[in-house]
Design a protein around this motif. Structure first.
Motif, PDB file in Angstrom:
ATOM      1  N   ASP A 251       0.853  -1.090   0.007  1.00 14.87           N
ATOM      2  CA  ASP A 251      -0.081  -0.133  -0.177  1.00 14.87           C
ATOM      3  C   ASP A 251       0.945   1.113   0.148  1.00 14.87           C
ATOM      4  N   PRO A 252       1.157   1.614  -1.037  1.00  8.76           N
ATOM      5  CA  PRO A 252       2.039   2.799  -1.258  1.00  8.76           C
ATOM      6  C   PRO A 252       1.779   3.907  -0.528  1.00  8.76           C
ATOM      7  N   HIS A 253       0.608   4.155   0.130  1.00 12.63           N
ATOM      8  CA  HIS A 253       0.339   5.361   0.631  1.00 12.63           C
ATOM      9  C   HIS A 253       0.324   5.407   2.209  1.00 12.63           C
ATOM     10  N   ASP A 254       0.457   4.424   2.736  1.00 18.64           N
ATOM     11  CA  ASP A 254       0.289   3.920   4.274  1.00 18.64           C
ATOM     12  C   ASP A 254       1.709   3.733   4.735  1.00 18.64           C
ATOM     13  N   ALA A 255       1.822   4.580   6.011  1.00 19.83           N
ATOM     14  CA  ALA A 255       3.154   4.586   6.729  1.00 19.83           C
ATOM     15  C   ALA A 255       3.590   3.412   7.414  1.00 19.83           C
ATOM     16  N   LEU A 256       2.469   2.243   7.637  1.00 20.51           N
ATOM     17  CA  LEU A 256       2.708   1.201   8.512  1.00 20.51           C
ATOM     18  C   LEU A 256       3.975   0.341   8.262  1.00 20.51           C
ATOM     19  N   MET A 257       4.027  -0.155   7.091  1.00 20.60           N
ATOM     20  CA  MET A 257       5.107  -1.088   6.553  1.00 20.60           C
ATOM     21  C   MET A 257       6.361  -0.476   6.429  1.00 20.60           C
ATOM     22  N   PRO A 258       6.610   0.813   6.121  1.00 24.42           N
ATOM     23  CA  PRO A 258       7.997   1.397   6.286  1.00 24.42           C
ATOM     24  C   PRO A 258       8.453   1.604   7.785  1.00 24.42           C
ATOM     25  N   LEU A 259       7.355   1.847   8.723  1.00 23.60           N
ATOM     26  CA  LEU A 259       7.737   2.126   9.888  1.00 23.60           C
ATOM     27  C   LEU A 259       8.282   0.733  10.372  1.00 23.60           C
ATOM     28  N   TYR A 260       7.630  -0.303  10.385  1.00 24.00           N
ATOM     29  CA  TYR A 260       8.027  -1.637  10.945  1.00 24.00           C
ATOM     30  C   TYR A 260       9.292  -2.089  10.312  1.00 24.00           C
ATOM     31  N   LEU A 261       9.604  -1.549   8.947  1.00 26.30           N
ATOM     32  CA  LEU A 261      10.557  -2.032   8.428  1.00 26.30           C
ATOM     33  C   LEU A 261      11.780  -1.212   9.284  1.00 26.30           C
ATOM     34  N   GLY A 262      11.672   0.120   9.446  1.00 26.91           N
ATOM     35  CA  GLY A 262      12.552   0.782  10.371  1.00 26.91           C
ATOM     36  C   GLY A 262      12.969   0.140  11.580  1.00 26.91           C
ATOM     37  N   HIS A 263      11.814  -0.365  12.237  1.00 27.03           N
ATOM     38  CA  HIS A 263      11.994  -0.937  13.460  1.00 27.03           C
ATOM     39  C   HIS A 263      13.013  -2.293  13.362  1.00 27.03           C
ATOM     40  N   ALA A 264      12.645  -2.910  12.406  1.00 26.21           N
ATOM     41  CA  ALA A 264      13.196  -4.247  12.048  1.00 26.21           C
ATOM     42  C   ALA A 264      14.737  -3.714  12.108  1.00 26.21           C
ATOM     43  N   ARG A 265      15.077  -2.920  11.008  1.00 24.55           N
ATOM     44  CA  ARG A 265      16.366  -2.462  10.558  1.00 24.55           C
ATOM     45  C   ARG A 265      17.151  -1.834  11.700  1.00 24.55           C
ATOM     46  N   THR A 266      16.620  -1.198  12.702  1.00 24.37           N
ATOM     47  CA  THR A 266      16.868  -0.494  13.910  1.00 24.37           C
ATOM     48  C   THR A 266      17.639  -1.703  14.901  1.00 24.37           C
ATOM     49  N   TRP A 267      16.490  -2.769  15.120  1.00 22.56           N
ATOM     50  CA  TRP A 267      17.153  -3.606  15.918  1.00 22.56           C
ATOM     51  C   TRP A 267      18.347  -4.751  15.363  1.00 22.56           C
ATOM     52  N   THR A 268      18.497  -4.633  13.995  1.00 23.84           N
ATOM     53  CA  THR A 268      19.419  -5.496  13.406  1.00 23.84           C
ATOM     54  C   THR A 268      20.621  -4.807  13.135  1.00 23.84           C
ATOM     55  N   GLY A 269      20.776  -3.193  13.598  1.00 20.68           N
ATOM     56  CA  GLY A 269      22.038  -2.631  13.777  1.00 20.68           C
ATOM     57  C   GLY A 269      22.357  -1.924  12.191  1.00 20.68           C
ATOM     58  N   ASP A 270      21.306  -1.776  11.350  1.00 26.37           N
ATOM     59  CA  ASP A 270      21.421  -1.302   9.939  1.00 26.37           C
ATOM     60  C   ASP A 270      20.864   0.241   9.974  1.00 26.37           C
ATOM     61  N   ARG A 271      21.751   1.145  10.482  1.00 28.52           N
ATOM     62  CA  ARG A 271      21.510   2.584  10.786  1.00 28.52           C
ATOM     63  C   ARG A 271      20.942   3.163   9.339  1.00 28.52           C
ATOM     64  N   ASP A 272      21.512   2.931   8.264  1.00 21.27           N
ATOM     65  CA  ASP A 272      21.203   3.729   6.980  1.00 21.27           C
ATOM     66  C   ASP A 272      19.799   3.132   6.498  1.00 21.27           C
ATOM     67  N   ALA A 273      19.803   1.931   6.458  1.00 19.51           N
ATOM     68  CA  ALA A 273      18.531   1.318   6.042  1.00 19.51           C
ATOM     69  C   ALA A 273      17.326   1.682   6.908  1.00 19.51           C
ATOM     70  N   ALA A 274      17.536   1.789   8.230  1.00 20.59           N
ATOM     71  CA  ALA A 274      16.409   2.140   9.189  1.00 20.59           C
ATOM     72  C   ALA A 274      16.005   3.744   8.893  1.00 20.59           C
ATOM     73  N   THR A 275      17.204   4.503   8.859  1.00 17.13           N
ATOM     74  CA  THR A 275      16.915   5.951   8.578  1.00 17.13           C
ATOM     75  C   THR A 275      15.885   6.077   7.079  1.00 17.13           C
ATOM     76  N   ALA A 276      16.445   5.386   6.144  1.00 15.24           N
ATOM     77  CA  ALA A 276      15.696   5.336   4.985  1.00 15.24           C
ATOM     78  C   ALA A 276      14.196   4.934   5.091  1.00 15.24           C
ATOM     79  N   ALA A 277      13.961   3.848   5.989  1.00 16.19           N
ATOM     80  CA  ALA A 277      12.770   3.257   5.987  1.00 16.19           C
ATOM     81  C   ALA A 277      11.760   4.332   6.882  1.00 16.19           C
ATOM     82  N   TYR A 278      12.486   4.851   7.834  1.00 16.09           N
ATOM     83  CA  TYR A 278      11.811   5.839   8.691  1.00 16.09           C
ATOM     84  C   TYR A 278      11.360   7.111   8.011  1.00 16.09           C
ATOM     85  N   ARG A 279      12.317   7.728   7.233  1.00 19.48           N
ATOM     86  CA  ARG A 279      11.915   8.786   6.350  1.00 19.48           C
ATOM     87  C   ARG A 279      10.889   8.707   5.443  1.00 19.48           C
TER      88      ARG A 279
END
Length: 314
Positions: free
Chosen positions: A123-151
């Motif tokens: 769903d390209p309009h909804d913020a849920l999946m990029p937010l949850y991708l940001g959470h997962a990437r933060t937990w695994t330590g990928d700062r750049d990928a997490a930042t991109a997802a949260y943005r």
């Protein structure tokens, strides 16, 4: 809708995840969470086994599976690893490497990354999946990928407090916060009704529930079952006028119609002030107006900095 209709399985999967989300907010280490996510997956499997053949159902399946994976990771991070992980601030950068010495969260983190990446454009309009991708990437330590997802989450929902807080934690500029939601625009992809009810559950617990409905008429039907009809009805769980009189209590209807501002109705202000029964005055609210294009059955959304789930049955 028959018991074997894929849409019913999607709604029931969403209901299991809605119960899970409540427990994660109120009792983050609740032992029932893994069974609820497992039930959601079983329902997704059954829906997938039935013929559907449409992109919206496939997208909903991807989003529900990714949500279940995120909830499993969040539960283990809190209950087993004893680290913060929530939808208000996000989680800890490289929690997996720094705090999970036994690696108990690793397979769950890998599953969360895989499923959220697969669903982020569902769903390209909804913020849920990029937010949850940001959470997962933060937990695994990928700062750049997490930042991109949260943005990306913040691009889709500029007012989302969790995405903004997570970017601040990652020391990434989040941009200027919107001044207000006074001119809030509707979800650009689907039309639906969102019912928000906030009140004290008991002396110590506050519940702020946001539930999605396909029509205003369905909201009215739902409220007819949960609002206290007056003396002589002792059903547990009824929402009473006294509940809605508490300071900060809210009963609000938000109508999303693509291309139009969100229409908001204060239903609490439409309750009688002196009558014993709790009934809403629906005058001037478009009960019979079709909401098109409809939100796909079972589809959760990220709204008001919260994950919102559809009502189970309408």
């Amino acid at each position: 809708m028959s018991a074997e209709d894929p849409r019913m399985h999607l709604l029931q999967a969403a209901q299991s995840l809605a119960e899970c989300e409540f427990l994660l907010r109120q009792f983050s280490d609740a032992p029932a969470i893994p069974e609820l996510t497992a039930e959601a997956r079983r329902r997704c499997d059954r829906a997938e086994q039935r013929p559907h053949g449409d992109a919206e159902t496939a997208a909903t399946l991807a989003i529900l599976r990714a949500t279940a994976a995120t909830f499993d990771l969040r539960h283990v991070a809190v209950s087993a690893v004893r680290c913060d992980f929530d939808d208000e601030d996000g989680t800890l950068l490289d929690g997996l490497g720094k705090y999970d010495g036994d690696g108990v969260s690793r397979p769950l983190a890998e599953e969360a990354v895989r499923t959220t990446e697969a669903a982020v454009d569902a769903d390209p309009h909804d913020a849920l999946m990029p937010l949850y991708l940001g959470h997962a990437r933060t937990w695994t330590g990928d700062r750049d990928a997490a930042t991109a997802a949260y943005r990306e989450a913040l691009r889709r929902a500029p007012g989302d407090g969790c995405a903004r807080s997570a970017l601040t934690y990652l020391q990434a500029p989040a941009g200027r916060k919107p001044r207000s939601e006074g001119n809030e625009r509707s979800h650009p992809g689907h039309a639906f009704a969102l019912l928000r009810s906030a009140h004290w559950i008991n002396n110590n617990e506050w519940e702020d529930a946001l539930v999605l409905f396909p029509s205003v008429a369905d909201v009215r039907t739902h409220l007819a079952t949960v609002l206290d009809p007056g003396p002589g009805d002792s059903r547990p769980g009824l929402l009473t006028g006294e509940d809605l009189d508490d300071e900060g209590a809210e009963l609000t209807l938000h109508l999303h119609r693509p291309g139009r501002p969100v229409a908001t109705y204060d239903l609490n202000a439409r309750l009688p002030e002196t009558a014993e029964a709790t009934t809403v005055d629906w005058t001037g609210i478009p009960l019979d107006e079709p909401l098109d294009p409809p939100l796909p059955p079972g589809r959760p959304l990220r709204l008001h900095s919260r994950v919102c789930f559809p009502a189970t049955r309408t």
